[in-house]
Design a protein around this motif. Structure first.
Motif, short mmCIF file in Angstrom:
data_model
loop_
_atom_site.label_atom_id
_atom_site.label_comp_id
_atom_site.label_asym_id
_atom_site.label_seq_id
_atom_site.Cartn_x
_atom_site.Cartn_y
_atom_site.Cartn_z
N GLY A 61 0.81 -1.22 0.00
CA GLY A 61 0.00 0.00 0.00
C GLY A 61 0.84 1.26 0.00
N THR A 62 1.96 1.22 -0.68
CA THR A 62 2.89 2.36 -0.69
C THR A 62 2.22 3.64 -1.17
OG1 THR A 62 4.75 0.85 -1.07
CG2 THR A 62 5.10 3.19 -1.55
N ASN A 63 1.49 3.56 -2.25
CA ASN A 63 0.89 4.77 -2.83
C ASN A 63 -0.18 5.36 -1.93
OD1 ASN A 63 2.45 4.65 -5.20
ND2 ASN A 63 1.04 3.16 -6.10
N LEU A 64 -1.02 4.50 -1.35
CA LEU A 64 -2.11 5.04 -0.53
C LEU A 64 -1.58 5.66 0.76
CD1 LEU A 64 -3.34 3.32 2.18
CD2 LEU A 64 -3.81 1.64 0.39
N VAL A 65 -0.53 5.08 1.35
CA VAL A 65 0.06 5.68 2.55
C VAL A 65 0.76 6.99 2.19
CG1 VAL A 65 1.78 5.38 4.37
CG2 VAL A 65 0.26 3.49 3.75
N ALA A 66 1.43 7.01 1.04
CA ALA A 66 2.06 8.26 0.59
C ALA A 66 1.03 9.35 0.36
CB ALA A 66 2.86 8.01 -0.69
N GLU A 67 -0.13 8.99 -0.20
CA GLU A 67 -1.17 9.98 -0.42
C GLU A 67 -1.72 10.49 0.91
OE1 GLU A 67 -5.51 10.66 -2.58
OE2 GLU A 67 -4.34 8.86 -3.06
N ALA A 68 -1.89 9.59 1.88
CA ALA A 68 -2.36 10.03 3.19
C ALA A 68 -1.37 11.01 3.82
CB ALA A 68 -2.55 8.82 4.10
N ALA A 69 -0.08 10.71 3.73
CA ALA A 69 0.94 11.60 4.29
C ALA A 69 0.93 12.95 3.58
CB ALA A 69 2.32 10.94 4.18
N ARG A 70 0.72 12.92 2.27
CA ARG A 70 0.67 14.19 1.51
C ARG A 70 -0.54 15.01 1.89
NH1 ARG A 70 -2.30 15.88 -2.45
NH2 ARG A 70 -3.20 13.82 -2.87
N ARG A 71 -1.69 14.37 1.98
CA ARG A 71 -2.92 15.10 2.30
C ARG A 71 -2.86 15.72 3.69
NH1 ARG A 71 -7.43 14.64 -0.79
NH2 ARG A 71 -7.33 13.22 -2.59
N HIS A 72 -2.31 14.98 4.64
CA HIS A 72 -2.33 15.45 6.03
C HIS A 72 -1.02 16.12 6.45
CE1 HIS A 72 -6.24 13.66 6.91
NE2 HIS A 72 -5.84 12.58 6.25
N GLN A 73 -0.03 16.12 5.54
CA GLN A 73 1.26 16.76 5.84
C GLN A 73 1.80 16.29 7.18
OE1 GLN A 73 3.20 19.21 3.76
NE2 GLN A 73 1.99 17.82 2.50
N THR A 74 1.90 14.98 7.32
CA THR A 74 2.31 14.37 8.58
C THR A 74 3.81 14.40 8.77
OG1 THR A 74 2.07 12.28 7.36
CG2 THR A 74 0.35 12.84 8.95
N ALA A 75 4.22 14.57 10.03
CA ALA A 75 5.62 14.41 10.42
C ALA A 75 5.99 12.93 10.31
CB ALA A 75 5.81 14.92 11.85
N PRO A 76 7.28 12.58 10.33
CA PRO A 76 7.69 11.18 10.12
C PRO A 76 6.98 10.17 11.01
CG PRO A 76 9.60 12.59 9.97
CD PRO A 76 8.45 13.49 10.37
N THR A 77 6.95 10.40 12.32
CA THR A 77 6.32 9.42 13.21
C THR A 77 4.82 9.34 12.98
OG1 THR A 77 8.02 9.93 14.85
CG2 THR A 77 6.14 8.63 15.60
N ALA A 78 4.20 10.47 12.72
CA ALA A 78 2.77 10.48 12.42
C ALA A 78 2.49 9.74 11.12
CB ALA A 78 2.25 11.91 12.34
N SER A 79 3.37 9.88 10.13
CA SER A 79 3.21 9.14 8.87
C SER A 79 3.24 7.64 9.11
CB SER A 79 4.33 9.51 7.88
OG SER A 79 4.25 10.84 7.46
N ALA A 80 4.19 7.20 9.95
CA ALA A 80 4.31 5.77 10.24
C ALA A 80 3.08 5.26 10.98
CB ALA A 80 5.58 5.52 11.06
N ALA A 81 2.61 6.00 11.97
CA ALA A 81 1.46 5.57 12.76
C ALA A 81 0.20 5.53 11.91
CB ALA A 81 1.27 6.50 13.96
N LEU A 82 -0.06 6.60 11.17
CA LEU A 82 -1.25 6.64 10.33
C LEU A 82 -1.17 5.57 9.25
CD1 LEU A 82 -3.91 7.92 9.44
CD2 LEU A 82 -2.60 9.63 8.16
N GLY A 83 0.01 5.40 8.65
CA GLY A 83 0.17 4.38 7.62
C GLY A 83 -0.11 2.99 8.13
N ARG A 84 0.43 2.67 9.29
CA ARG A 84 0.15 1.34 9.87
C ARG A 84 -1.34 1.16 10.13
NH1 ARG A 84 4.63 0.46 14.70
NH2 ARG A 84 6.50 1.03 13.53
#
Length: 335
Positions: A61-84
């Motif tokens: 799910g690389t693309n969908l997690v990347a899109e979530a990080a882009r939409r929410h402008q998440t910091a690194p740890t937030a990106s990992a948590a939301l992605g998981r």
């Protein structure tokens, strides 16, 4: 009898009886930059072992997690948590009763605040975090500290279906905040499903999502002890999910590694997961219905006070100005 907690290298999980290898977190920390890298199409694959004793779902799910990080402008740890959380919810929701929706909420006391995700059986998933800037100090091993970012509290899962009179709701304590371990614990305690669940999000030096994926292994009824032993051996020898994706392994390749010695039954099912739905027209119609549900007086009051009807979707992180005439027409339909 299946019981106990085991650990996979990418994160903690729960499956039958004997302990596996310690967890190895597969996230890296870098400067904040959530621009998505070009990647191949996401895929979720569901397979059975040759004898039908084990079900395996694997997602890239690389693309969908990347899109979530882009939409929410998440910091690194937030990106990992939301992605998981997104990937775990997706694995839990797919290939269930058609039109069922699964909502997962981590109500933790960490700096991230709440995480909420919503997934359906067709591979759509979306989510949000209260504090996308949350980025606590690294763990002692130099990895992102997702557990501290999430904190302790309550994990709630709601499964709803339009034909069911009421949704099913299950709640368990958050035992680690690492997401995968908590979801596996929920499945065992609330749904009596013995599972191994591994989730991983790998960031590059610029903190963009490089790889994101996961798998869920479920032991089906009448599974033999020999199959369990082989499965535990396979899971114990696996590298992290993101390591396998970094090595160019496909979801089919990962499935074969998990079911090595057990065989993969033909007829695997696959779908293309996606973040959303966030298409503009569909989003606009959902927003119109939501505002219309407030009633005519409230809608007129909003227009009088603000001069317009402006609505933001917390999941898509998009703001729209809605035409007053269309909203009032929807109000009349509701009435």
């Amino acid at each position: 009898m299946l019981s106990g907690s085991v650990q996979l290298r990418s994160c903690t999980a729960r499956l039958p009886a004997r302990p596996l290898l310690p967890a190895r977190v597969c996230n890296t920390r870098a400067k904040r930059n959530v621009t998505a890298q070009a990647a191949k199409q996401d895929v979720l694959l569901r397979s059975l072992s040759d004898m039908g004793e084990v079900a395996v779902l694997v997602v890239d799910g690389t693309n969908l997690v990347a899109e979530a990080a882009r939409r929410h402008q998440t910091a690194p740890t937030a990106s990992a948590a939301l992605g998981r959380a997104l990937l775990g919810s997706l694995l839990m929701a797919c290939y269930r009763k058609e039109e069922e929706v699964t909502q997962v909420t981590f109500k933790g006391d960490g700096p991230l605040g709440n995480i909420m995700t919503i997934a359906d059986t067709k591979g759509n998933v979306k989510g949000k975090v209260d504090n996308p800037a949350a980025d606590p100090p690294l763990r002692d091993d130099g990895k992102l500290n997702v557990g501290e970012a999430v904190g302790l509290g309550v994990l709630a899962v709601v499964r709803s279906h339009p034909l069911e009179p009421r949704p099913y709701t299950g709640m368990v304590p958050i035992i680690s905040g690492e997401v995968a371990e908590d979801l596996a614990n929920y499945l065992a305690d609330s749904e009596q499903t013995n599972s191994a669940l591994a989730l991983g999000v790998l960031l590059d030096r610029e903190a963009a999502v490089k790889h994101a994926g996961g798998f869920m292994v479920q032991v089906l009824p009448f599974c033999s002890e020999e199959t369990l032993e082989q499965l535990e051996k396979n899971l114990g020898a696996l590298p992290s999910v993101t390591t396998m994706l970094s090595q160019g392994m496909s979801t089919h390749d990962i499935t074969e590694r998990i079911l090595e010695g057990l065989g993969v039954s033909p007829g695997a099912q696959s779908l293309t997961p996606a973040y959303g739905p966030c298409e503009s027209e569909a989003l606009k119609q959902r927003m119109i219905r939501a505002v219309a549900s407030l009633g005519a007086n409230e809608v007129r009051s909003i227009v009088e006070e603000q001069g317009k009807i402006e609505v933001t979707c917390d999941f898509c992180n998009e703001t729209m100005v809605l035409p007053e005439q269309q909203v009032m027409a929807a109000v009349n339909q509701v009435a």
